[in-house]
Design a protein around this motif. Structure first.
Motif, PDB file in Angstrom:
ATOM      1  N   GLU A 118       0.828  -1.208   0.000  1.00 26.10           N
ATOM      2  CA  GLU A 118       0.000   0.000   0.000  1.00 26.10           C
ATOM      3  C   GLU A 118       0.868   1.266   0.000  1.00 26.10           C
ATOM      4  O   GLU A 118       0.534   2.256  -0.652  1.00 26.10           O
TER       5      GLU A 118
ATOM      6  N   ASP B 260       3.685   5.850  -5.565  1.00 24.20           N
ATOM      7  CA  ASP B 260       3.508   5.928  -7.018  1.00 24.20           C
ATOM      8  C   ASP B 260       2.454   6.974  -7.388  1.00 24.20           C
ATOM      9  O   ASP B 260       2.639   7.755  -8.320  1.00 24.20           O
ATOM     10  N   LYS B 261       1.365   6.991  -6.637  1.00 23.64           N
ATOM     11  CA  LYS B 261       0.279   7.939  -6.901  1.00 23.64           C
ATOM     12  C   LYS B 261       0.737   9.384  -6.656  1.00 23.64           C
ATOM     13  O   LYS B 261       0.450  10.281  -7.456  1.00 23.64           O
TER      14      LYS B 261
ATOM     15  N   GLN C  51       2.166   1.820  -3.515  1.00 24.52           N
ATOM     16  CA  GLN C  51       1.102   2.353  -4.372  1.00 24.52           C
ATOM     17  C   GLN C  51       0.862   3.834  -4.072  1.00 24.52           C
ATOM     18  O   GLN C  51       0.660   4.631  -4.997  1.00 24.52           O
TER      19      GLN C  51
END
Length: 197
Positions: free
Chosen positions: A71, A77-78, A74
């Motif tokens: 998580e 990355d976002k 992610q």
């Protein structure tokens, strides 16, 4: 003097951002059990667990494939995608901008670090505001704030209730708190057990 100190502040705040809840107790023990595949850690393993966790947080690859770290990756990355696409991101609480034009050599890990450091400061400003409001009619005072802890010059006349109120202010969002008490900053004893922490 009473010192209120967050357990694994950085890691728990990131957990709040990604919607991950930790069990009550030490985050480093929780992760260490995964890293070392055992239920009881030695002191050395506990300390190494801290190192591994922070290395994982700022790495671009996963050494241990856990839900939490997936998580986090992610989320990083976002953030990076938003930063690259829009040229900026805003901090979680105060919505301050971190702009690409101000940081031309930014990397994904550095951006995540800036973002989390800003979030930590913004979060603590909210907690300090709540504590100051709780102390308005009392003699106890906040005398020092350092990163993830708050030192109170405690007046016995305020009673134990004000200590519990401060703990409640700090424990919001599943944040673990340790409480130490002593005549000076250098003579603190852990009294967390008295407050069922």
């Amino acid at each position: 003097m009473i010192n209120f100190d967050y357990d694994s502040f950085h890691i728990r705040l990131i957990g709040n951002l990604i919607g991950y809840s930790f069990e009550k107790g030490s985050v480093h023990t929780e992760f260490g059990k995964i890293y070392f595949e055992k239920d009881e850690l030695t002191h050395e393993e506990y300390e190494l667990s801290k190192t591994i966790t922070f290395r994982q947080l700022y790495s671009d690859s996963l050494e241990f494939d856990t839900h939490y770290f997936k998580e986090v990756m992610q989320y990083k990355d976002k953030l990076w995608e938003t930063f690259e696409t829009h040229g900026q991101i805003t901090t979680p609480i105060f919505k301050r901008r971190i702009c690409k034009t101000d940081h031309p050599t930014m990397t994904k890990s550095k951006l995540f670090n800036y973002y989390i450091q800003a979030f930590e400061t913004e979060f603590m400003m909210g907690i300090l505001s709540k504590i100051h409001k709780a102390l308005v009619a009392h003699k106890s005072l906040v005398v020092l704030y350092v990163y993830d802890s708050i030192l109170i010059d405690y007046s016995i006349s305020d009673g134990v209730g004000i200590i519990k109120t401060i703990i409640e202010c700090m424990e919001e969002n599943n944040m673990g708190v340790h409480v130490e008490m002593g005549k000076s900053y250098h003579e603190m004893l852990d009294v967390s057990a008295r407050f069922n922490l």
